[in-house]
Design a protein around this motif. Sequence first.
Motif, PDB file in Angstrom:
ATOM      1  N   ARG A  90      39.855  44.056  31.397  1.00 34.17           N
ATOM      2  CA  ARG A  90      40.426  42.711  31.268  1.00 34.17           C
ATOM      3  C   ARG A  90      40.846  42.207  32.646  1.00 34.17           C
ATOM      4  O   ARG A  90      40.571  41.078  33.026  1.00 34.17           O
ATOM      5  CB  ARG A  90      41.600  42.733  30.293  1.00 34.17           C
ATOM      6  CG  ARG A  90      42.443  41.476  30.240  1.00 34.17           C
ATOM      7  CD  ARG A  90      41.719  40.201  29.870  1.00 34.17           C
ATOM      8  NE  ARG A  90      40.831  40.335  28.762  1.00 34.17           N
ATOM      9  CZ  ARG A  90      39.774  39.549  28.572  1.00 34.17           C
ATOM     10  NH1 ARG A  90      39.500  38.578  29.405  1.00 34.17           N
ATOM     11  NH2 ARG A  90      38.988  39.722  27.549  1.00 34.17           N
ATOM     12  N   ARG A  91      41.513  43.056  33.414  1.00 40.39           N
ATOM     13  CA  ARG A  91      41.954  42.659  34.757  1.00 40.39           C
ATOM     14  C   ARG A  91      40.746  42.379  35.644  1.00 40.39           C
ATOM     15  O   ARG A  91      40.726  41.410  36.400  1.00 40.39           O
ATOM     16  CB  ARG A  91      42.798  43.775  35.362  1.00 40.39           C
ATOM     17  CG  ARG A  91      43.350  43.439  36.704  1.00 40.39           C
ATOM     18  CD  ARG A  91      44.364  44.463  37.159  1.00 40.39           C
ATOM     19  NE  ARG A  91      44.544  44.332  38.575  1.00 40.39           N
ATOM     20  CZ  ARG A  91      44.599  45.336  39.422  1.00 40.39           C
ATOM     21  NH1 ARG A  91      44.541  46.559  38.990  1.00 40.39           N
ATOM     22  NH2 ARG A  91      44.750  45.129  40.705  1.00 40.39           N
ATOM     23  N   PHE A  92      39.744  43.229  35.556  1.00 41.25           N
ATOM     24  CA  PHE A  92      38.509  43.064  36.324  1.00 41.25           C
ATOM     25  C   PHE A  92      37.873  41.714  36.004  1.00 41.25           C
ATOM     26  O   PHE A  92      37.505  40.958  36.903  1.00 41.25           O
ATOM     27  CB  PHE A  92      37.555  44.213  35.970  1.00 41.25           C
ATOM     28  CG  PHE A  92      36.301  44.242  36.774  1.00 41.25           C
ATOM     29  CD1 PHE A  92      36.279  44.810  38.033  1.00 41.25           C
ATOM     30  CD2 PHE A  92      35.121  43.716  36.265  1.00 41.25           C
ATOM     31  CE1 PHE A  92      35.105  44.851  38.775  1.00 41.25           C
ATOM     32  CE2 PHE A  92      33.957  43.755  36.990  1.00 41.25           C
ATOM     33  CZ  PHE A  92      33.949  44.325  38.258  1.00 41.25           C
ATOM     34  N   ASP A  94      39.297  39.095  34.594  1.00 43.52           N
ATOM     35  CA  ASP A  94      40.197  37.985  34.941  1.00 43.52           C
ATOM     36  C   ASP A  94      40.220  37.701  36.438  1.00 43.52           C
ATOM     37  O   ASP A  94      40.368  36.559  36.853  1.00 43.52           O
ATOM     38  CB  ASP A  94      41.625  38.283  34.454  1.00 43.52           C
ATOM     39  CG  ASP A  94      41.751  38.213  32.944  1.00 43.52           C
ATOM     40  OD1 ASP A  94      40.835  37.641  32.303  1.00 43.52           O
ATOM     41  OD2 ASP A  94      42.735  38.738  32.405  1.00 43.52           O
ATOM     42  N   GLU A  95      40.092  38.749  37.263  1.00 42.47           N
ATOM     43  CA  GLU A  95      40.252  38.604  38.702  1.00 42.47           C
ATOM     44  C   GLU A  95      38.997  38.128  39.426  1.00 42.47           C
ATOM     45  O   GLU A  95      39.094  37.516  40.477  1.00 42.47           O
ATOM     46  CB  GLU A  95      40.715  39.933  39.318  1.00 42.47           C
ATOM     47  CG  GLU A  95      42.103  40.362  38.893  1.00 42.47           C
ATOM     48  CD  GLU A  95      43.193  39.452  39.439  1.00 42.47           C
ATOM     49  OE1 GLU A  95      43.072  38.962  40.577  1.00 42.47           O
ATOM     50  OE2 GLU A  95      44.174  39.225  38.709  1.00 42.47           O
ATOM     51  N   PHE A  96      37.822  38.441  38.919  1.00 43.25           N
ATOM     52  CA  PHE A  96      36.600  38.102  39.628  1.00 43.25           C
ATOM     53  C   PHE A  96      36.196  36.659  39.404  1.00 43.25           C
ATOM     54  O   PHE A  96      36.203  36.157  38.293  1.00 43.25           O
ATOM     55  CB  PHE A  96      35.441  39.018  39.203  1.00 43.25           C
ATOM     56  CG  PHE A  96      35.334  40.254  40.038  1.00 43.25           C
ATOM     57  CD1 PHE A  96      34.796  40.190  41.305  1.00 43.25           C
ATOM     58  CD2 PHE A  96      35.785  41.459  39.561  1.00 43.25           C
ATOM     59  CE1 PHE A  96      34.691  41.328  42.090  1.00 43.25           C
ATOM     60  CE2 PHE A  96      35.684  42.598  40.338  1.00 43.25           C
ATOM     61  CZ  PHE A  96      35.141  42.528  41.601  1.00 43.25           C
ATOM     62  N   SER A  97      35.841  36.006  40.512  1.00 44.94           N
ATOM     63  CA  SER A  97      35.314  34.646  40.434  1.00 44.94           C
ATOM     64  C   SER A  97      33.789  34.728  40.360  1.00 44.94           C
ATOM     65  O   SER A  97      33.197  35.780  40.598  1.00 44.94           O
ATOM     66  CB  SER A  97      35.732  33.850  41.673  1.00 44.94           C
ATOM     67  OG  SER A  97      35.078  34.366  42.820  1.00 44.94           O
ATOM     68  N   GLU A 100      32.399  35.900  43.662  1.00 46.40           N
ATOM     69  CA  GLU A 100      32.535  37.331  43.911  1.00 46.40           C
ATOM     70  C   GLU A 100      31.505  38.132  43.116  1.00 46.40           C
ATOM     71  O   GLU A 100      30.944  39.113  43.625  1.00 46.40           O
ATOM     72  CB  GLU A 100      33.953  37.792  43.546  1.00 46.40           C
ATOM     73  CG  GLU A 100      35.008  37.273  44.512  1.00 46.40           C
ATOM     74  CD  GLU A 100      36.422  37.513  44.031  1.00 46.40           C
ATOM     75  OE1 GLU A 100      37.286  37.772  44.882  1.00 46.40           O
ATOM     76  OE2 GLU A 100      36.659  37.452  42.805  1.00 46.40           O
TER      77      GLU A 100
END
Length: 165
Positions: A90-92, A94-97, A100
């Motif tokens: 989930r963090r992965f 959420d964080e990647f644009s 990226e």
Amino acid sequence: MTSVGAWVAGTAGLLVSLPGRISVLLDEIELLVKRIDLVTSGAAEVHLRAAEVTDAAATITETAAQLSTAAQELLDIYQPLALQAAPMARRFVDEFSDEEVTAAIALVDQLPELTARTNAVLPILATLDTVAPEIHQLLTTVEDVRHAIQGVPGFKFFKRRGAAD
């Protein structure tokens, strides 16, 4: 006697008609037996088809049971991993644009070339431990030459002249 005569006449008529009636009755019984045979053979065919369907259903049930067991085994293996990885995933996500992700894909596309070049450089890097003492000795020698040049008479004049230009 009229009544006895009528009775005898009725009985005689009955006896005379009896073979024809028995023949009709036998024909009807024969038709009924043929119908029963048809129903029986139809029932036997339905029974055979039902047995085939039952066998197919048993095969399907057995296959479904095997698949269910295999699925349960996979769940037993991967469910703890999925539960553990879910917050990180989930963090992965959420964080990647998008940029990226595109850059990461481009990097993965270049991995074969990077691997080849790294493999070409690794032997050179392995020899650096033997070159390091020689570089240190070279630096010491250059420092000695610098001190020697600075001790040359008139060197300060050339140094100031070089700095003025």
